[in-house]
Design an enzyme around this catalytic site. Structure first.
Site, PDB file in Angstrom:
ATOM      1  N   CYS A   9       0.962  -1.171   0.061  1.00 36.48           N
ATOM      2  CA  CYS A   9       0.055   0.034   0.117  1.00 36.48           C
ATOM      3  C   CYS A   9       0.853   1.261  -0.088  1.00 36.48           C
ATOM      4  O   CYS A   9       0.450   2.408  -0.144  1.00 36.48           O
ATOM      5  CB  CYS A   9      -0.871   0.128   1.164  1.00 36.48           C
ATOM      6  N   ASP A  26      -8.160  -4.850  -5.438  1.00 37.54           N
ATOM      7  CA  ASP A  26      -6.795  -4.180  -4.876  1.00 37.54           C
ATOM      8  C   ASP A  26      -5.674  -5.100  -5.466  1.00 37.54           C
ATOM      9  O   ASP A  26      -5.833  -6.289  -5.527  1.00 37.54           O
ATOM     10  CB  ASP A  26      -7.087  -4.598  -3.330  1.00 37.54           C
ATOM     11  N   ASP A  85     -11.444  -5.422   2.455  1.00 38.51           N
ATOM     12  CA  ASP A  85     -12.541  -4.458   2.092  1.00 38.51           C
ATOM     13  C   ASP A  85     -13.802  -5.162   2.329  1.00 38.51           C
ATOM     14  O   ASP A  85     -14.894  -4.601   2.666  1.00 38.51           O
ATOM     15  CB  ASP A  85     -12.254  -4.023   0.734  1.00 38.51           C
ATOM     16  N   GLY A 141      -8.781 -15.641 -13.587  1.00 39.77           N
ATOM     17  CA  GLY A 141      -8.263 -14.466 -13.557  1.00 39.77           C
ATOM     18  C   GLY A 141      -7.538 -14.048 -14.888  1.00 39.77           C
ATOM     19  O   GLY A 141      -7.924 -14.494 -15.889  1.00 39.77           O
ATOM     20  N   HIS A 142      -6.288 -13.297 -14.690  1.00 44.70           N
ATOM     21  CA  HIS A 142      -5.600 -12.731 -16.048  1.00 44.70           C
ATOM     22  C   HIS A 142      -4.281 -12.700 -15.422  1.00 44.70           C
ATOM     23  O   HIS A 142      -3.850 -12.174 -14.294  1.00 44.70           O
ATOM     24  CB  HIS A 142      -6.244 -11.363 -16.206  1.00 44.70           C
ATOM     25  N   THR A 143      -3.365 -13.050 -16.425  1.00 45.55           N
ATOM     26  CA  THR A 143      -2.039 -12.987 -16.266  1.00 45.55           C
ATOM     27  C   THR A 143      -1.288 -12.067 -17.278  1.00 45.55           C
ATOM     28  O   THR A 143      -1.587 -12.029 -18.248  1.00 45.55           O
ATOM     29  CB  THR A 143      -1.145 -14.348 -16.095  1.00 45.55           C
TER      30      THR A 143
END
Length: 733
Positions: free
Chosen positions: A403, A450, A473, A523-525
């Site tokens: 963060c 995130d 969250d 997901g995605h890479t």
């Protein structure tokens, strides 16, 4: 983060153990890395003691941080991945290191330098009532705890009256007498005489020192049993003992003999190139047996092996020629005598007192100085000419990960100001809360995303932390996690290393989400300059808990200590603060970060009037978000705010996240707080931070009791919501 590698990483080099040889290999690697190689070091703890200074620590001449090699700092300097785990075996067929607390780790080339033990596990009662001098870390901690008891006449029994046993007995006597005690120390030796493997002149001198210190000997006998306050000898004698120490013998770790590699008495057999019977696996230090030139177990040989080991590891990775290691026949043994004196066993020397101590001290400190101050990562040079504002935009600190890499709150607020309000009737909220809320068939669905810029070179650990952070969250909204999609950017890797890394990431993340009751569904890479891991997560709630809703009189509860941004920034900067072992602070920080918020959210969500998780904008920033959304003020007690070990010391030394100044500038005018490092930490960006909840004051104590029972041991009330316009008043009351 370290600079992105100019070439894809194509081979995995794994160093098993943080012994002296491996520490020197890491240091040399930092100065001349081999492009295309991913370097990993595995060790049970974040720091490794330097054996030569242990008697000085026991005697009280050195502080603990002076004798410890901080492997976390060293690994950062070397650009290496550090894995804090204990090796339990090698799978030669699968080319993996087996670990005690995580799945096996693949290697292409490996080296083992795990030292030895001096324990005597076959003696009844040993495990429960005695301490081994090796490994050193546990002994040092146990000794400090024993000294702190301040017994007026402590009784010590030391098993083994060789050089090591006598040296530690003299050191113990000196330390205890300096504290006003009158110790009774007895050394037990199997042989018929003490100090059987040292020159006659040095032996006579050490025995005189032992006699002057009141140290007794029992020779020709061994320990038969060890009780809570006794040691029973094979001769039938029973000795009282408040502290029983084993220095006798050299015990290899049992798993070495089970690897399938050639071994002798449990030690890995190596030849002149330090290769084992498997040419891709090397061994060095005390865990190795030099088949071509057997030598006693001594740190000097590990130190001398390091340059040859480094050269041959590089040769194994590149196909180059190997070098041979030929150990010296003898070496100067400097044995301390408790006070600042020493005895030498070489060159005909028998004593020397203070000057030999000073020589030994100088040699030891010169070795440790190699692991003290590392050169900082150089900032890229500004172009000439440079556009106005470039220097200010680059800042004076390296960009943080986690963060700490977020866009500052002022810039983010300005950018989102023009975002239109939701137009769909089933989209119930837009920017401003921890997650968007969508109307569901029953209740609402929370939606959040995130992503974290990696702050560790360990993909598996980074995946766990990124998953815990993304779930924060959802939990902060009082929702039950439902499903997640991964977005992963891998650094440039060969196909086998891509497979290894991606498998580690997805396995670890899936574990976290399944434990939270959610599914990782895809997901995605992509490939980029550095590792970034993110998740988009949904959750379901009947009654979401927003940031708005805090009421005057509410108690403000915090479930985790703050300071992670400062600690991680200090680790990236290779910071060194006297008295602090940074690696230990980092390990404590990471353990706190890895704790999910689910159990705390289950307790707090049903009663909280307002709740959020403390992340990138820091405790002060996120508390002010609640206050502004609720139209109230708050007062907190700075002394009540839990802070991670080492965070205050590091903040006081000037360490801070690159995002901290922007966090402070965005809200400084709304915060009335005394100056100091504790206040600085209120603006510290947190990754995987705790829950911040405003709850009815009359329920605060009961909630805290439940939180602590559920494992949130630092959960605490830090303040109270008050009437008035949004403002945060901080006191030290």
């Amino acid at each position: 983060m370290m600079p992105a590698a100019p070439f894809p990483l194509v081979r995995d080099l794994v160093l098993v153990g943080g012994g002296h040889a491996h520490a020197l290999v890491l240091r040399s690697w930092a100065m001349d890395p081999l492009p295309g190689v991913r370097l990993t070091v595995i060790n049970p703890g974040p720091a490794a003691p330097y054996t030569g200074m242990l008697p000085g620590l026991i005697a009280g001449h050195y502080a603990r941080d002076e004798i410890m090699i901080d492997l976390v700092r060293l690994a950062r300097y070397a650009g290496a991945r550090v894995i804090l785990s204990r090796a339990t075996g090698l799978d030669l067929a699968a080319r993996c290191v087996l670990l005690n607390n995580r799945p096996p780790l693949a290697f292409d080339v490996a080296s083992v330098d795990i030292g030895i033990g001096s324990g005597l596990p076959d003696i009844p009662g040993y495990d429960e009532h005695a301490v081994a001098a090796k490994p050193l870390g546990h002994y040092a901690d146990a000794w400090e705890a024993f000294v702190a008891r301040k017994l007026p006449a402590p009784r010590l029994v030391i098993l083994g009256a060789g050089v090591g046993g006598v040296e530690l007995a003299l050191a113990s006597a000196h330390r205890l007498r300096a504290g006003g005690a009158e110790p009774q120390i007895t050394l037990i030796e199997r042989a018929e005489a003490a100090l059987p493997n040292i020159g006659r002149a040095a032996r006579a001198t050490l025995l005189r020192h032992a006699q002057a210190a009141g140290i007794a000997f029992r020779t020709g006998t061994t320990a038969r049993a060890i009780g809570p306050g006794t040691v029973t000898l094979s001769s039938g004698e029973t000795l009282p003992s408040d502290f029983t120490l084993a220095v006798a013998g050299t015990q290899p770790q049992p798993w070495l003999a089970q690897t399938g590699l050639a071994s002798l008495d449990g030690f890995l057999v190596v030849g002149p190139t330090l290769q084992t019977s498997d040419p891709a696996i090397f061994a060095a230090g005390d865990c190795a047996h030099l088949s071509h030139a057997p030598r006693p177990k001594a740190g000097v040989f590990a130190v001398r092996e390091a340059p040859v080991l480094l050269a041959n590891l590089r040769a194994a990775l590149t196909g180059g020629p190997m070098r041979a290691y030929h150990p010296q026949r003898d070496y100067l043994k400097l044995v301390s005598t408790g006070g600042r004196g020493a005895v030498a066993d070489k060159f005909g020397l028998r004593s020397g007192g203070g000057w030999l101590w000073r020589l030994k001290d100088r040699i030891d400190r010169r070795f440790m100085a190699m692991f003290a101050d590392y050169p900082a990562m150089p900032a890229p040079a500004l172009p000439d000419p440079a556009p106005q504002g470039l220097a200010q935009a680059m800042g004076d600190k390296p960009l943080c990960g986690g963060c700490g890499a977020k866009v500052g709150p002022a810039a983010l607020r300005a950018a989102l100001a023009s975002l239109p309000a939701p137009q769909r009737p089933d989209v119930l909220s837009g920017p401003g809360d921890d997650a968007a809320l969508l109307r569901a068939a029953r209740g609402v669905q929370a939606l959040t995303t995130d992503h974290l810029r990696a702050f560790t070179n360990d993909p598996r650990l980074m995946a766990r932390l990124a998953a815990v952070h993304a779930l924060g969250d959802i939990w902060a909204m009082g929702a039950a996690p439902q499903a997640a999609l991964a977005q992963i950017t891998l650094p440039r890797l060969s196909e086998p290393l891509q497979t290894r890394s991606l498998a580690e990431i997805m396995e670890e993340a899936a574990q976290v989400f399944r434990a939270a009751g959610a599914d990782l569904v895809g997901g995605h890479t992509s490939t980029g300059d550095e590792l970034t891991i993110g998740f988009t997560v949904t959750g379901l709630a009947d009654r979401p808990v927003p940031k708005a809703g805090a009421r005057p009189g509410d108690a403000i509860l915090l479930t985790k200590a703050i300071g992670s941004g400062t600690i991680l920034a200090a680790e990236m900067a290779l910071a060194r603060v006297p008295g602090l072992i940074l690696g230990e602070a980092v390990v404590t920080c990471l353990a706190a970060m890895a704790r999910p918020l689910g159990p705390a959210a289950e307790i707090l969500a049903p009663v909280a009037h307002a709740m959020t998780d403390v992340t990138g904008f820091g405790l002060a920033g996120h508390l002010l978000e609640i206050l502004q959304a609720s139209g109230v003020s708050a007062r907190i007690d700075l002394r009540a705010v839990p802070m991670l070990p080492g965070a205050v010391v590091l903040a006081g030394a000037g360490q801070a996240s690159s995002l901290a100044p922007a966090n402070r500038a965005a809200i400084d005018w709304l915060v009335d707080a005394p100056p100091g490092p504790e206040t600085d930490l209120l603006f510290d960006p947190q990754t995987c931070g705790g829950l911040l909840a405003c709850v009815p004051a009359d329920q605060a104590d009961a909630l805290l009791a439940r939180l602590r029972a559920a494992g949130d041991g630092v959960a605490v009330r830090i303040g109270t919501v008050t009437e008035g316009p949004p403002k945060l008043v901080v006191s030290r009351s």
